[in-house]
Enzyme design. Structure first.
Site, mmCIF file in Angstrom:
data_model
loop_
_atom_site.group_PDB
_atom_site.id
_atom_site.type_symbol
_atom_site.label_atom_id
_atom_site.label_comp_id
_atom_site.label_asym_id
_atom_site.label_seq_id
_atom_site.Cartn_x
_atom_site.Cartn_y
_atom_site.Cartn_z
ATOM 1 N N THR A 297 0.817 -1.210 0.000
ATOM 2 C CA THR A 297 0.000 0.000 0.000
ATOM 3 C C THR A 297 0.851 1.260 0.000
ATOM 4 O O THR A 297 1.977 1.257 0.546
ATOM 5 C CB THR A 297 -0.898 0.004 1.252
ATOM 6 O OG1 THR A 297 -1.463 1.306 1.417
ATOM 7 C CG2 THR A 297 -0.130 -0.310 2.519
ATOM 8 N N TYR B 101 -1.396 -0.050 10.362
ATOM 9 C CA TYR B 101 -1.678 -0.732 9.090
ATOM 10 C C TYR B 101 -0.475 -0.638 8.147
ATOM 11 O O TYR B 101 0.004 -1.646 7.624
ATOM 12 C CB TYR B 101 -2.923 -0.114 8.445
ATOM 13 C CG TYR B 101 -3.143 -0.531 7.005
ATOM 14 C CD1 TYR B 101 -3.406 -1.860 6.682
ATOM 15 C CD2 TYR B 101 -3.077 0.401 5.961
ATOM 16 C CE1 TYR B 101 -3.604 -2.247 5.353
ATOM 17 C CE2 TYR B 101 -3.269 0.022 4.643
ATOM 18 C CZ TYR B 101 -3.531 -1.296 4.348
ATOM 19 O OH TYR B 101 -3.727 -1.675 3.042
HETATM 20 N N1 LIG Z 1 -8.750 -1.038 -1.209
HETATM 21 C C1 LIG Z 1 -7.665 -0.265 -1.245
HETATM 22 O O1 LIG Z 1 -7.737 0.931 -1.585
HETATM 23 C C2 LIG Z 1 -6.317 -0.835 -0.899
HETATM 24 C C3 LIG Z 1 -5.213 0.008 -1.010
HETATM 25 C C4 LIG Z 1 -3.952 -0.512 -0.721
HETATM 26 C C5 LIG Z 1 -3.797 -1.852 -0.363
HETATM 27 N N2 LIG Z 1 -4.884 -2.666 -0.233
HETATM 28 C C6 LIG Z 1 -4.665 -4.062 0.143
HETATM 29 O O2 LIG Z 1 -5.328 -4.900 -0.797
HETATM 30 C C7 LIG Z 1 -5.746 -6.107 -0.166
HETATM 31 C C8 LIG Z 1 -7.215 -6.355 -0.471
HETATM 32 O O3 LIG Z 1 -7.965 -5.257 0.029
HETATM 33 P P1 LIG Z 1 -9.503 -5.057 -0.317
HETATM 34 O O4 LIG Z 1 -9.726 -3.602 -0.491
HETATM 35 O O5 LIG Z 1 -9.910 -5.985 -1.377
HETATM 36 O O6 LIG Z 1 -10.154 -5.470 1.074
HETATM 37 P P2 LIG Z 1 -11.281 -6.557 1.417
HETATM 38 O O7 LIG Z 1 -11.523 -6.412 2.879
HETATM 39 O O8 LIG Z 1 -12.426 -6.438 0.486
HETATM 40 O O9 LIG Z 1 -10.538 -7.931 1.111
HETATM 41 C C9 LIG Z 1 -9.764 -8.639 2.031
HETATM 42 C C10 LIG Z 1 -10.240 -10.097 1.994
HETATM 43 O O10 LIG Z 1 -9.403 -10.883 2.836
HETATM 44 C C11 LIG Z 1 -10.219 -11.711 3.671
HETATM 45 N N3 LIG Z 1 -9.420 -11.979 4.876
HETATM 46 C C12 LIG Z 1 -9.004 -11.089 5.805
HETATM 47 N N4 LIG Z 1 -8.257 -11.702 6.732
HETATM 48 C C13 LIG Z 1 -8.183 -13.016 6.374
HETATM 49 C C14 LIG Z 1 -7.549 -14.158 6.930
HETATM 50 N N5 LIG Z 1 -6.843 -14.075 8.055
HETATM 51 N N6 LIG Z 1 -7.678 -15.347 6.289
HETATM 52 C C15 LIG Z 1 -8.410 -15.452 5.149
HETATM 53 N N7 LIG Z 1 -9.030 -14.404 4.582
HETATM 54 C C16 LIG Z 1 -8.922 -13.199 5.193
HETATM 55 C C17 LIG Z 1 -11.484 -10.916 3.896
HETATM 56 O O11 LIG Z 1 -12.598 -11.723 4.246
HETATM 57 C C18 LIG Z 1 -11.660 -10.246 2.534
HETATM 58 O O12 LIG Z 1 -12.425 -11.056 1.663
HETATM 59 C C19 LIG Z 1 -5.432 -5.946 1.323
HETATM 60 O O13 LIG Z 1 -4.217 -6.631 1.584
HETATM 61 C C20 LIG Z 1 -5.254 -4.453 1.491
HETATM 62 O O14 LIG Z 1 -4.384 -4.165 2.545
HETATM 63 C C21 LIG Z 1 -6.158 -2.189 -0.489
HETATM 64 O O1 LIG Z 2 -15.946 10.700 3.444
HETATM 65 C C1 LIG Z 2 -14.820 11.007 3.017
HETATM 66 C C2 LIG Z 2 -13.834 10.029 2.723
HETATM 67 C C3 LIG Z 2 -12.596 10.467 2.274
HETATM 68 N N1 LIG Z 2 -12.351 11.791 2.104
HETATM 69 C C4 LIG Z 2 -11.044 12.218 1.601
HETATM 70 O O2 LIG Z 2 -10.810 11.528 0.379
HETATM 71 C C5 LIG Z 2 -9.420 11.241 0.218
HETATM 72 C C6 LIG Z 2 -9.260 9.735 0.030
HETATM 73 O O3 LIG Z 2 -9.656 9.063 1.239
HETATM 74 P P1 LIG Z 2 -9.924 7.490 1.286
HETATM 75 O O4 LIG Z 2 -10.354 7.166 2.674
HETATM 76 O O5 LIG Z 2 -10.787 7.089 0.152
HETATM 77 O O6 LIG Z 2 -8.485 6.875 0.998
HETATM 78 P P2 LIG Z 2 -7.088 7.121 1.739
HETATM 79 O O7 LIG Z 2 -6.268 7.953 0.796
HETATM 80 O O8 LIG Z 2 -7.234 7.617 3.103
HETATM 81 O O9 LIG Z 2 -6.543 5.620 1.930
HETATM 82 C C7 LIG Z 2 -6.541 4.636 0.919
HETATM 83 O O10 LIG Z 2 -5.286 4.583 0.311
HETATM 84 C C8 LIG Z 2 -4.207 4.372 1.187
HETATM 85 C C9 LIG Z 2 -2.985 4.417 0.359
HETATM 86 O O11 LIG Z 2 -2.715 5.733 0.004
HETATM 87 C C10 LIG Z 2 -4.356 3.054 1.928
HETATM 88 O O12 LIG Z 2 -4.041 1.989 1.094
HETATM 89 C C11 LIG Z 2 -5.747 2.870 2.497
HETATM 90 O O13 LIG Z 2 -5.922 1.507 2.844
HETATM 91 C C12 LIG Z 2 -6.816 3.251 1.528
HETATM 92 O O14 LIG Z 2 -8.068 3.280 2.191
HETATM 93 C C13 LIG Z 2 -8.741 11.775 1.485
HETATM 94 O O15 LIG Z 2 -8.242 13.044 1.204
HETATM 95 C C14 LIG Z 2 -9.886 11.881 2.498
HETATM 96 O O16 LIG Z 2 -9.693 12.885 3.463
HETATM 97 C C15 LIG Z 2 -13.312 12.744 2.382
HETATM 98 O O17 LIG Z 2 -13.079 13.942 2.238
HETATM 99 N N2 LIG Z 2 -14.528 12.321 2.833
#
Ligand SMILES: NC(=O)c1ccc[n+]([C@@H]2O[C@H](COP(=O)([O-])OP(=O)(O)OC[C@H]3O[C@@H](n4cnc5c(N)ncnc54)[C@H](O)[C@@H]3O)[C@@H](O)[C@H]2O)c1
Ligand SMILES: O=c1ccn([C@@H]2O[C@H](COP(=O)(O)OP(=O)(O)O[C@H]3O[C@H](CO)[C@H](O)[C@H](O)[C@H]3O)[C@@H](O)[C@H]2O)c(=O)[nH]1
Length: 338
Positions: A125, A149
């Site tokens: 991330t 995190y």
């Molecule tokens: N969504 C984003 O913007 C974002 C940004 C950066 C990194 N990530 C990373 O991407 C990955 C996926 O995120 P996502 O947004 O799809 O989240 P998500 O919560 O939708 O997916 C995570 C999945 O992992 C499963 N899980 C969690 N712990 C587990 C365990 N111990 N054993 C088996 N399954 C387990 C959950 O049930 C879920 O289905 C994560 O590693 C997260 O840290 C997400």
């Molecule tokens: O209701 C909201 C939600 C978000 N924001 C703003 O929107 C931007 C994006 O916020 P998000 O919560 O959508 O995403 P983040 O940038 O905080 O974080 C995301 O990206 C990160 C990496 O940069 C991490 O991976 C994290 O897990 C993932 O949620 C930020 O400026 C936040 O302040 C608002 O103004 N209002």
């Protein structure tokens, strides 16, 4: 998408029932891989694992289960999405995050070492960079995570790097995602994450009347319109990058680490304007104080992934990305209505 190999590799996708993991399962299947998902359904949904992929419901921390899985299947690679990923929650419950993201990954890597699975791709991330002093952020930018995190993900990266140094047969790809959004353009999948805190998902929900208004966390940042700026990447482009990284490892390329974004930022206000245009709903917003720990702007430098593995994004247009997110949100909304 690459043409299917004649003898499909079998890939284990942990977290394959989650938002990004389910799209990865689909992309791998479409690229000709055989896919098994492992998910404890903590935040995922069994129906998000689309056939012919198989779902095993279980936890990556369960060593006995991993023994069973790795003795009954021969995997050529693992994509590891399973994690807890809500930044504020990690501040309040840090040890839960170390348990799930660090101990869980350690357990999985021990099984991978035991059963000699050669390729591993980690979801990392942009949170590992913390508050960047300059943009765009390069892969070599020093890491200063400001949340538990982000720290758990750095530890995961270190474990992989150290394992690869000690086991010459093992290679990895680390992908540091910036802000992931959108859903499958064909409408088969999307983000169903319960209690999501992501801007685009919340804005789409607000347009559908699920929240009375959308909060804008601060309009006094040193950015062109005062609101925070982020680099949003469409989930389908992100999972395409995973498939390419896997294929580059299979082709003999060394372990590597890549930023995943588009290299351009949109402000919170620009995103809101785009969601209003797509949804044709002029929903209410309210400016509130900054959310603690939010950087003013985070934008990826993405030359490396483009040059080294030939990744070419297909869904860079913000409105197109929001359209896929909004359509999925409408579908969820319709399904939940009595
Ligand atoms: N969504 C984003 O913007 C974002 C940004 C950066 C990194 N990530 C990373 O991407 C990955 C996926 O995120 P996502 O947004 O799809 O989240 P998500 O919560 O939708 O997916 C995570 C999945 O992992 C499963 N899980 C969690 N712990 C587990 C365990 N111990 N054993 C088996 N399954 C387990 C959950 O049930 C879920 O289905 C994560 O590693 C997260 O840290 C997400
Ligand atoms: O209701 C909201 C939600 C978000 N924001 C703003 O929107 C931007 C994006 O916020 P998000 O919560 O959508 O995403 P983040 O940038 O905080 O974080 C995301 O990206 C990160 C990496 O940069 C991490 O991976 C994290 O897990 C993932 O949620 C930020 O400026 C936040 O302040 C608002 O103004 N209002």
């Amino acid at each position: 998408m690459a043409s299917p190999p004649s003898h499909p590799s079998h890939i284990l996708v942990t977290g394959g029932a989650g938002y990004i993991g389910s799209h990865a399962v689909l992309a791998l299947t479409e690229a000709g891989y055989r896919v098994t998902a492992l998910d404890n359904l903590a935040t995922g949904f069994a129906e998000a694992v689309l056939a012919p992929a198989q779902l095993i419901v279980g936890d990556v921390s369960n060593a006995q289960l991993l023994d069973e899985i790795f003795t009954t299947h021969t995997f050529q690679g693992v994509m590891h999405f399973a994690a807890s990923s809500v930044v504020p929650e990690s501040v309040h419950h840090p040890l839960n995050y170390y348990r799930n993201n660090v101990a869980g990954t350690l357990n999985l890597l021990q099984a991978i070492q035991k059963y000699r699975v050669p390729y591993f791709i980690l979801s990392s991330t942009a949170a590992v960079y913390g508050i960047p002093h300059t943009n765009p952020v390069v892969e070599t930018t020093p890491l200063h995570p400001i949340s538990p995190y982000g720290r758990t993900k750095i530890i995961d990266e270190w474990m992989l790097q150290d394992l690869a140094k000690s086991e010459p047969w093992f290679r990895y790809g680390i992908l540091r995602y910036f802000n992931v959004a959108g859903g499958d353009p064909a409408g088969r999948l999307g983000q169903s994450t319960p209690k999501a805190t992501h801007l685009i998902k919340l804005a789409c929900q607000t347009a559908l009347g699920l929240h009375p208004q959308l909060k804008i966390f601060g309009n006094d940042y040193p950015t062109p319109d005062g609101t925070g700026v982020r680099d949003f990447i469409h989930v389908s482009d992100l999972v395409a990058a995973h498939v390419l990284v896997l294929q580059s490892l299979e082709a003999g390329h060394p372990s590597d680490l890549f930023n995943c974004g588009y290299g351009r930022g949109y402000s919170v206000q620009e995103v809101i304007d785009a969601v209003k245009a797509v949804s044709q709903v002029d929903f209410s917003t309210q400016v509130t104080p900054r959310r603690p720990g939010d950087p003013p702007a985070v934008i990826a430098q993405v030359d490396k992934i483009k040059q080294k593995i030939g990744w070419q994004p297909q869904y860079e247009d913000l409105k197109e990305m929001i359209t896929t997110a909004f359509r999925w949100e409408e579908r969820l909304h319709r399904a939940q209505r009595p």
